[in-house]
Design a protein around this motif. Structure first.
Motif, PDB file in Angstrom:
ATOM      1  N   THR A 404       0.836  -1.194   0.000  1.00 51.93           N
ATOM      2  CA  THR A 404       0.000   0.000   0.000  1.00 51.93           C
ATOM      3  C   THR A 404       0.876   1.252   0.000  1.00 51.93           C
ATOM      4  O   THR A 404       2.094   1.190   0.233  1.00 51.93           O
ATOM      5  CB  THR A 404      -0.903   0.033   1.237  1.00 51.93           C
ATOM      6  N   GLU A 438      -3.328  -2.028  -8.388  1.00 50.43           N
ATOM      7  CA  GLU A 438      -4.435  -2.973  -8.350  1.00 50.43           C
ATOM      8  C   GLU A 438      -5.385  -2.597  -7.220  1.00 50.43           C
ATOM      9  O   GLU A 438      -4.971  -2.029  -6.204  1.00 50.43           O
ATOM     10  CB  GLU A 438      -3.907  -4.403  -8.105  1.00 50.43           C
ATOM     11  N   GLN A 439      -6.660  -2.917  -7.396  1.00 51.27           N
ATOM     12  CA  GLN A 439      -7.634  -2.748  -6.329  1.00 51.27           C
ATOM     13  C   GLN A 439      -7.895  -4.117  -5.697  1.00 51.27           C
ATOM     14  O   GLN A 439      -8.374  -5.022  -6.376  1.00 51.27           O
ATOM     15  CB  GLN A 439      -8.937  -2.160  -6.886  1.00 51.27           C
ATOM     16  N   ASN A 441      -9.825  -5.834  -2.540  1.00 48.67           N
ATOM     17  CA  ASN A 441     -10.791  -5.648  -1.446  1.00 48.67           C
ATOM     18  C   ASN A 441     -11.003  -4.169  -1.136  1.00 48.67           C
ATOM     19  O   ASN A 441     -11.053  -3.754   0.027  1.00 48.67           O
ATOM     20  CB  ASN A 441     -10.321  -6.377  -0.180  1.00 48.67           C
ATOM     21  N   GLY A 442     -11.090  -3.388  -2.203  1.00 51.66           N
ATOM     22  CA  GLY A 442     -11.357  -1.964  -2.038  1.00 51.66           C
ATOM     23  C   GLY A 442     -10.152  -1.134  -1.657  1.00 51.66           C
ATOM     24  O   GLY A 442     -10.265   0.084  -1.437  1.00 51.66           O
ATOM     25  N   SER A 443      -8.986  -1.744  -1.574  1.00 53.50           N
ATOM     26  CA  SER A 443      -7.756  -1.035  -1.193  1.00 53.50           C
ATOM     27  C   SER A 443      -6.797  -0.984  -2.378  1.00 53.50           C
ATOM     28  O   SER A 443      -6.618  -1.976  -3.088  1.00 53.50           O
ATOM     29  CB  SER A 443      -7.089  -1.746  -0.009  1.00 53.50           C
ATOM     30  N   ALA A 444      -6.179   0.184  -2.595  1.00 51.93           N
ATOM     31  CA  ALA A 444      -5.214   0.340  -3.686  1.00 51.93           C
ATOM     32  C   ALA A 444      -3.878  -0.267  -3.269  1.00 51.93           C
ATOM     33  O   ALA A 444      -3.326   0.074  -2.221  1.00 51.93           O
ATOM     34  CB  ALA A 444      -5.038   1.814  -4.029  1.00 51.93           C
ATOM     35  N   ARG A 445      -3.370  -1.168  -4.101  1.00 51.44           N
ATOM     36  CA  ARG A 445      -2.087  -1.812  -3.819  1.00 51.44           C
ATOM     37  C   ARG A 445      -1.196  -1.722  -5.060  1.00 51.44           C
ATOM     38  O   ARG A 445      -1.668  -1.860  -6.190  1.00 51.44           O
ATOM     39  CB  ARG A 445      -2.278  -3.270  -3.413  1.00 51.44           C
TER      40      ARG A 445
END
Length: 491
Positions: A404, A438-439, A441-445
């Motif tokens: 993240t 990449e998204q 589970n709703g988190s930007a990684r």
């Protein structure tokens, strides 16, 4: 409808305005020779010979790809290009129809006649283009090629974006081949890879089109043509202005761009070119199943070209999957690895993956220097980065998995790279195709390709800072595990 029997090699088949000379495998529209690939001609000949009869998809695939495993999308792409080349649907003329669940049928009247004389090819007026001859088949790109063939005449400006070695030029040239007959004034490639001076962009375009250098873009105003602007990343700003001017001043031009980052031009549609598909572990049960994946198809194709008699065996599947996975499905990396098959064999290739830049140095002599080796492709991108972008890329290489923004800040920020600057720098690396976003589970990684990470680690080691940031990464991992344990206890 039509009953064509006892066809001879000197037969000419007439339909619509076309004459199909079977012996010469030549189609004339008046005096103009239609440029079609061998597979398109094979498809057309089978359909015309059985005009009025539905030919199944299985029959067509067996005729055109007798020794290959081919998906139906491949057939659909070639049929679509064939229809476009013949002007199917224009002026009330129809040639090939799809019969759902059954196949395809050639519906135009066909008249059979003898060829009294052979056509002198030099007297035919060929389509206008400067596309290079394709030496190897295009593997695993039928879906994106088919999509671009359908979109380009409508959207007018598309940009193919992706990291070095992903196959942007391969896709663009295949699309251009399939659209040759659509553009009255031809299909023209402008390769900027050899251009060092951005101020010469317009002159380079004019020269590539055979126009007088120093003239203006007014010469293109009335042209119905496709321009392929290839390798634009190092002349990005000039290309953006050029494209915007052409879209406004030449309304019948279509433009296909390849670049490692978008032009950000008005009206631009961006298409990211994905890696080839690597088989999952669940597919490692049979050679036939694994051969359904494009990364494997490319490796096997190139290995067979290198080593006569190469055959994939069940005991090889795990090693080959690992090779394709560690090379990120990058066509350039897979081709370079396959070129080593006679020296190292599959097990040897797998063992050398940790040393991939030394392994993948046997380049293609016919390619431009930055595409001859994997390291050269990455050098090209790295050298175009700012000093801060280079520093960020090096330090991010300590992340073994996706991460993240907060993790990046915790590990690599310092007095020079302040947390407030990192988001902008990460976004820049994403735009330049050196980092993926990449998204999950709703988190930007964020994530580095294996090959890019190996390259950046080498740079970090040479800087003398590798140990420092490995320690900081280790602290981050331990802290994250402690926080995760605390959350589990609280829950």
């Amino acid at each position: 409808m039509n009953s064509l029997r006892d066809l001879h090699s000197d037969t000419v088949l007439h339909f619509g305005p076309y004459a199909f000379y079977l012996q010469q495998r030549l189609i004339l529209d008046g005096e103009v020779a239609l440029r079609m690939g061998g597979r398109a001609l094979d498809l057309l000949q089978l359909l015309v010979e059985q005009a009025g009869t539905v030919v199944s998809k299985e029959q067509l695939i067996a005729r055109v790809w007798p020794t290959s495993v081919v998906e139906e999308i491949n057939l659909r792409v070639h049929i679509a290009a064939l229809r476009r080349a013949l002007g199917d649907g224009q002026n009330g003329l129809s040639y090939i129809i799809n019969v759902p669940q059954k196949g395809y049928c050639f519906v135009a009247p066909v008249v059979q006649g003898p060829a009294s004389t052979l056509v002198a090819l030099e007297t035919c007026l060929p389509p206008q283009h400067n596309l290079p001859a394709r030496l190897t088949p295009v593997t695993g790109r039928d879906s994106v090629v088919g999509s671009l063939v359908r979109q380009l005449p409508v959207r007018r400006q598309l940009t193919l974006v992706g990291p070095g070695g992903i196959g942007k030029t391969t896709v663009a040239l295949r699309v251009a081949e399939l659209l040759l007959q659509h553009y009255r004034d031809g299909v023209w490639r402008v390769d900027f890879s050899t251009l060092d001076d951005p101020t010469r962009v317009v002159d380079h375009v004019l020269r590539s089109l055979g126009l007088e250098v120093g003239s203006t873009l007014e010469a293109l105003k009335a042209r119905h043509a496709l321009l392929v602007l290839d390798n634009c990343e190092h002349v990005l700003e000039r290309c953006r202005h050029l494209v915007e001017a052409l879209l406004l001043g030449a309304p019948r031009l279509s433009i296909l761009v390849t670049s490692r980052e978008p032009l950000k031009a008005a009206g631009e549609t961006v298409q990211r070119v994905a890696p080839l598909v690597v088989p999952p572990v669940s597919a490692l049960h049979s050679v036939e199943q694994v051969m359904g994946y494009s990364a494997v198809q490319l490796f096997v194709s190139r290995a067979r070209a290198r080593q006569q008699g190469f055959a994939l065996r069940e005991q090889d599947l795990k090693a080959l999957r690992e090779i394709c996975r560690r090379l990120d499905g990058l066509p350039l990396a897979i081709e370079l690895a396959a070129a080593q098959i006679d020296a190292l064999a599959l097990v040897g290739l797998q063992a050398q993956l940790d040393n991939c830049f030394q392994l993948l140095t046997q380049g293609r002599r016919t390619a431009v220097p930055r595409h001859q080796t994997l390291k050269a492709a990455l050098d090209w991108s790295y050298d175009k980065l700012s000093n801060r972008e280079q520093t960020v890329l090096q330090r991010l290489a300590v992340f073994k998995m996706s991460f993240t923004l907060e993790a990046a800040i915790g590990v690599i920020s310092c007095a020079v790279l302040r947390p407030a600057q990192l988001l902008t720098l990460l976004e820049g690396l994403v735009a330049k195709s050196l980092l993926s976003l990449e998204q999950v589970n709703g988190s930007a990684r964020y994530r580095l390709l294996h090959t890019t990470r190996s390259y950046a680690l080498e740079k970090l080691a040479h800087s003398g800072c590798l140990r420092l940031f490995e320690v900081r990464y280790g602290h981050h991992i331990r802290r994250a595990r402690r926080e995760s344990s605390v959350l589990e206890v609280v829950e």
